[in-house]
Motif scaffolding. Sequence first.
Motif, PDB file in Angstrom:
ATOM      1  N   MET A 271     -10.069 -12.515  -1.657  1.00 31.53           N
ATOM      2  CA  MET A 271     -10.476 -11.599  -2.719  1.00 31.53           C
ATOM      3  C   MET A 271     -10.344 -12.307  -4.057  1.00 31.53           C
ATOM      4  SD  MET A 271      -8.893  -7.886  -3.467  1.00 31.53           S
ATOM      5  CE  MET A 271      -9.067  -7.146  -5.040  1.00 31.53           C
ATOM      6  N   SER A 272     -11.340 -12.209  -4.859  1.00 31.99           N
ATOM      7  CA  SER A 272     -11.329 -12.847  -6.161  1.00 31.99           C
ATOM      8  C   SER A 272     -10.368 -12.133  -7.097  1.00 31.99           C
ATOM      9  CB  SER A 272     -12.746 -12.827  -6.753  1.00 31.99           C
ATOM     10  OG  SER A 272     -12.701 -13.231  -8.100  1.00 31.99           O
ATOM     11  N   THR A 273      -9.538 -12.895  -7.790  1.00 26.15           N
ATOM     12  CA  THR A 273      -8.616 -12.269  -8.744  1.00 26.15           C
ATOM     13  C   THR A 273      -9.317 -11.942 -10.051  1.00 26.15           C
ATOM     14  OG1 THR A 273      -7.876 -14.433  -9.511  1.00 26.15           O
ATOM     15  CG2 THR A 273      -6.572 -13.367  -7.774  1.00 26.15           C
ATOM     16  N   LYS A 274     -10.554 -12.392 -10.202  1.00 24.64           N
ATOM     17  CA  LYS A 274     -11.299 -12.116 -11.423  1.00 24.64           C
ATOM     18  C   LYS A 274     -11.476 -10.609 -11.635  1.00 24.64           C
ATOM     19  CE  LYS A 274     -15.610 -13.490 -11.561  1.00 24.64           C
ATOM     20  NZ  LYS A 274     -16.862 -14.220 -11.795  1.00 24.64           N
ATOM     21  N   PHE A 275     -11.627  -9.861 -10.540  1.00 24.58           N
ATOM     22  CA  PHE A 275     -11.848  -8.432 -10.641  1.00 24.58           C
ATOM     23  C   PHE A 275     -10.664  -7.611 -10.135  1.00 24.58           C
ATOM     24  CE2 PHE A 275     -16.128 -10.259 -10.336  1.00 24.58           C
ATOM     25  CZ  PHE A 275     -16.635  -9.816 -11.551  1.00 24.58           C
ATOM     26  N   SER A 276      -9.569  -8.267  -9.814  1.00 26.44           N
ATOM     27  CA  SER A 276      -8.403  -7.587  -9.266  1.00 26.44           C
ATOM     28  C   SER A 276      -7.578  -6.946 -10.374  1.00 26.44           C
ATOM     29  CB  SER A 276      -7.542  -8.577  -8.482  1.00 26.44           C
ATOM     30  OG  SER A 276      -6.377  -7.942  -8.023  1.00 26.44           O
ATOM     31  N   LEU A 277      -7.189  -5.716 -10.167  1.00 28.14           N
ATOM     32  CA  LEU A 277      -6.390  -5.010 -11.165  1.00 28.14           C
ATOM     33  C   LEU A 277      -4.927  -5.415 -11.132  1.00 28.14           C
ATOM     34  CD1 LEU A 277      -7.857  -1.412 -10.841  1.00 28.14           C
ATOM     35  CD2 LEU A 277      -8.302  -3.079 -12.633  1.00 28.14           C
ATOM     36  N   VAL A 278      -4.406  -5.774  -9.966  1.00 29.75           N
ATOM     37  CA  VAL A 278      -2.982  -6.086  -9.847  1.00 29.75           C
ATOM     38  C   VAL A 278      -2.709  -7.537  -9.505  1.00 29.75           C
ATOM     39  CG1 VAL A 278      -2.230  -3.744  -9.330  1.00 29.75           C
ATOM     40  CG2 VAL A 278      -2.977  -5.239  -7.474  1.00 29.75           C
ATOM     41  N   GLY A 279      -3.707  -8.364  -9.417  1.00 30.00           N
ATOM     42  CA  GLY A 279      -3.478  -9.783  -9.246  1.00 30.00           C
ATOM     43  C   GLY A 279      -3.637 -10.301  -7.832  1.00 30.00           C
ATOM     44  N   ASN A 280      -2.949  -9.726  -6.877  1.00 29.48           N
ATOM     45  CA  ASN A 280      -3.063 -10.212  -5.502  1.00 29.48           C
ATOM     46  C   ASN A 280      -2.791  -9.083  -4.530  1.00 29.48           C
ATOM     47  OD1 ASN A 280      -0.209 -10.046  -4.907  1.00 29.48           O
ATOM     48  ND2 ASN A 280       0.069 -11.878  -6.146  1.00 29.48           N
ATOM     49  N   GLN A 281      -3.061  -9.364  -3.259  1.00 27.90           N
ATOM     50  CA  GLN A 281      -2.939  -8.327  -2.244  1.00 27.90           C
ATOM     51  C   GLN A 281      -1.500  -7.861  -2.070  1.00 27.90           C
ATOM     52  OE1 GLN A 281      -4.646  -9.303   1.539  1.00 27.90           O
ATOM     53  NE2 GLN A 281      -4.483  -7.221   2.283  1.00 27.90           N
ATOM     54  N   THR A 282      -0.546  -8.776  -2.131  1.00 24.31           N
ATOM     55  CA  THR A 282       0.855  -8.398  -1.977  1.00 24.31           C
ATOM     56  C   THR A 282       1.284  -7.433  -3.074  1.00 24.31           C
ATOM     57  OG1 THR A 282       1.328 -10.520  -0.939  1.00 24.31           O
ATOM     58  CG2 THR A 282       3.206  -9.302  -1.790  1.00 24.31           C
ATOM     59  N   ALA A 283       0.903  -7.712  -4.301  1.00 23.75           N
ATOM     60  CA  ALA A 283       1.234  -6.819  -5.417  1.00 23.75           C
ATOM     61  C   ALA A 283       0.562  -5.460  -5.230  1.00 23.75           C
ATOM     62  CB  ALA A 283       0.820  -7.448  -6.744  1.00 23.75           C
ATOM     63  N   ALA A 284      -0.661  -5.464  -4.728  1.00 30.38           N
ATOM     64  CA  ALA A 284      -1.370  -4.206  -4.501  1.00 30.38           C
ATOM     65  C   ALA A 284      -0.675  -3.378  -3.426  1.00 30.38           C
ATOM     66  CB  ALA A 284      -2.821  -4.480  -4.103  1.00 30.38           C
ATOM     67  N   ILE A 285      -0.191  -4.035  -2.382  1.00 31.19           N
ATOM     68  CA  ILE A 285       0.516  -3.328  -1.314  1.00 31.19           C
ATOM     69  C   ILE A 285       1.823  -2.746  -1.845  1.00 31.19           C
ATOM     70  CG2 ILE A 285       1.758  -3.644   0.870  1.00 31.19           C
ATOM     71  CD1 ILE A 285      -0.500  -5.675   1.615  1.00 31.19           C
ATOM     72  N   ASP A 286       2.567  -3.528  -2.611  1.00 33.93           N
ATOM     73  CA  ASP A 286       3.836  -3.031  -3.169  1.00 33.93           C
ATOM     74  C   ASP A 286       3.608  -1.863  -4.121  1.00 33.93           C
ATOM     75  OD1 ASP A 286       5.648  -4.725  -1.812  1.00 33.93           O
ATOM     76  OD2 ASP A 286       5.218  -6.352  -3.217  1.00 33.93           O
ATOM     77  N   LEU A 287       2.582  -1.946  -4.927  1.00 32.98           N
ATOM     78  CA  LEU A 287       2.255  -0.839  -5.821  1.00 32.98           C
ATOM     79  C   LEU A 287       1.817   0.389  -5.021  1.00 32.98           C
ATOM     80  CD1 LEU A 287       1.936   0.229  -8.691  1.00 32.98           C
ATOM     81  CD2 LEU A 287      -0.366  -0.765  -8.725  1.00 32.98           C
ATOM     82  N   SER A 288       1.047   0.174  -3.970  1.00 32.19           N
ATOM     83  CA  SER A 288       0.608   1.273  -3.110  1.00 32.19           C
ATOM     84  C   SER A 288       1.791   1.963  -2.446  1.00 32.19           C
ATOM     85  CB  SER A 288      -0.358   0.764  -2.041  1.00 32.19           C
ATOM     86  OG  SER A 288      -1.516   0.232  -2.628  1.00 32.19           O
ATOM     87  N   LEU A 289       2.750   1.177  -1.958  1.00 29.67           N
ATOM     88  CA  LEU A 289       3.939   1.763  -1.330  1.00 29.67           C
ATOM     89  C   LEU A 289       4.759   2.554  -2.343  1.00 29.67           C
ATOM     90  CD1 LEU A 289       4.989  -1.171   1.016  1.00 29.67           C
ATOM     91  CD2 LEU A 289       4.082   1.067   1.703  1.00 29.67           C
ATOM     92  N   LEU A 290       4.838   2.070  -3.569  1.00 31.90           N
ATOM     93  CA  LEU A 290       5.523   2.829  -4.623  1.00 31.90           C
ATOM     94  C   LEU A 290       4.846   4.183  -4.835  1.00 31.90           C
ATOM     95  CD1 LEU A 290       7.534   3.146  -6.999  1.00 31.90           C
ATOM     96  CD2 LEU A 290       5.851   1.913  -8.417  1.00 31.90           C
ATOM     97  N   LEU A 291       3.529   4.174  -4.925  1.00 31.11           N
ATOM     98  CA  LEU A 291       2.795   5.427  -5.133  1.00 31.11           C
ATOM     99  C   LEU A 291       2.971   6.385  -3.954  1.00 31.11           C
ATOM    100  CD1 LEU A 291      -0.462   4.009  -6.753  1.00 31.11           C
ATOM    101  CD2 LEU A 291       1.404   5.254  -7.894  1.00 31.11           C
ATOM    102  N   VAL A 292       2.936   5.854  -2.735  1.00 34.31           N
ATOM    103  CA  VAL A 292       3.144   6.696  -1.551  1.00 34.31           C
ATOM    104  C   VAL A 292       4.549   7.293  -1.586  1.00 34.31           C
ATOM    105  CG1 VAL A 292       3.398   6.670   0.973  1.00 34.31           C
ATOM    106  CG2 VAL A 292       1.437   5.554  -0.108  1.00 34.31           C
ATOM    107  N   ARG A 293       5.551   6.483  -1.932  1.00 37.49           N
ATOM    108  CA  ARG A 293       6.924   6.981  -1.995  1.00 37.49           C
ATOM    109  C   ARG A 293       7.085   8.063  -3.055  1.00 37.49           C
ATOM    110  NH1 ARG A 293       8.981   2.221  -3.405  1.00 37.49           N
ATOM    111  NH2 ARG A 293      10.442   3.350  -4.719  1.00 37.49           N
ATOM    112  N   ILE A 294       6.492   7.856  -4.229  1.00 40.90           N
ATOM    113  CA  ILE A 294       6.595   8.852  -5.303  1.00 40.90           C
ATOM    114  C   ILE A 294       5.964  10.166  -4.855  1.00 40.90           C
ATOM    115  CG2 ILE A 294       5.753   9.463  -7.602  1.00 40.90           C
ATOM    116  CD1 ILE A 294       6.156   6.471  -8.340  1.00 40.90           C
ATOM    117  N   ALA A 295       4.781  10.080  -4.265  1.00 44.49           N
ATOM    118  CA  ALA A 295       4.086  11.296  -3.831  1.00 44.49           C
ATOM    119  C   ALA A 295       4.800  11.957  -2.655  1.00 44.49           C
ATOM    120  CB  ALA A 295       2.636  10.974  -3.479  1.00 44.49           C
ATOM    121  N   ALA A 296       5.052  11.188  -1.599  1.00 51.07           N
ATOM    122  CA  ALA A 296       5.626  11.769  -0.375  1.00 51.07           C
ATOM    123  C   ALA A 296       7.064  12.221  -0.584  1.00 51.07           C
ATOM    124  CB  ALA A 296       5.543  10.764   0.773  1.00 51.07           C
ATOM    125  N   GLY A 297       7.819  11.502  -1.377  1.00 47.50           N
ATOM    126  CA  GLY A 297       9.204  11.899  -1.650  1.00 47.50           C
ATOM    127  C   GLY A 297       9.293  12.988  -2.697  1.00 47.50           C
ATOM    128  N   GLY A 298       8.600  12.800  -3.789  1.00 50.34           N
ATOM    129  CA  GLY A 298       8.657  13.766  -4.884  1.00 50.34           C
ATOM    130  C   GLY A 298       8.073  15.121  -4.529  1.00 50.34           C
TER     131      GLY A 298
END
Length: 137
Positions: free
Chosen positions: A1-28
């Motif tokens: 995936m090209s980082t030119k159009f990536s909002l978070v830089g790389n796939q690992t960062a996107a996964i970590d951000l996604s897990l944070l969002l899932v935790r906030i929603a599912a826990g909160g």
Amino acid sequence: MSTKFSLVGNQTAAIDLSLLLVRIAAGGFMFTHGWGKLVKLVNGNFEFGDPIGLGVEVSLALTVFAEIICAFLILVGLFTRLAAIPLIITMIVAVFVVHLDHDFGKKELGLFYLINYLVLFLSGAGKYSVDSLLRNK
């Protein structure tokens, strides 16, 4: 995936951000479902179902434990995989026992939570969590 159009830089960062969002929603969000049940428990009001025959008081206490304590642990990402287990069980009981004879609309939210907790159980909390802080010390 090209980082030119990536909002978070790389796939690992996107996964970590996604897990944070899932935790906030599912826990909160689950915490808000449990709040009313916690108030009932503290006030000694045990009007609650007994879907699997443990007794009304035990059923309410276990549900409050899952929906308040475990939901908070999920929210902050502490003991995430362990905290997901009671929530998975609670959602299985809600969907496949309590709402078994109801239409899909009654089961939909419980299934959505169940899938989120299964994802967190399988993946863990991700980088932006207390689990990650403890692991890196």
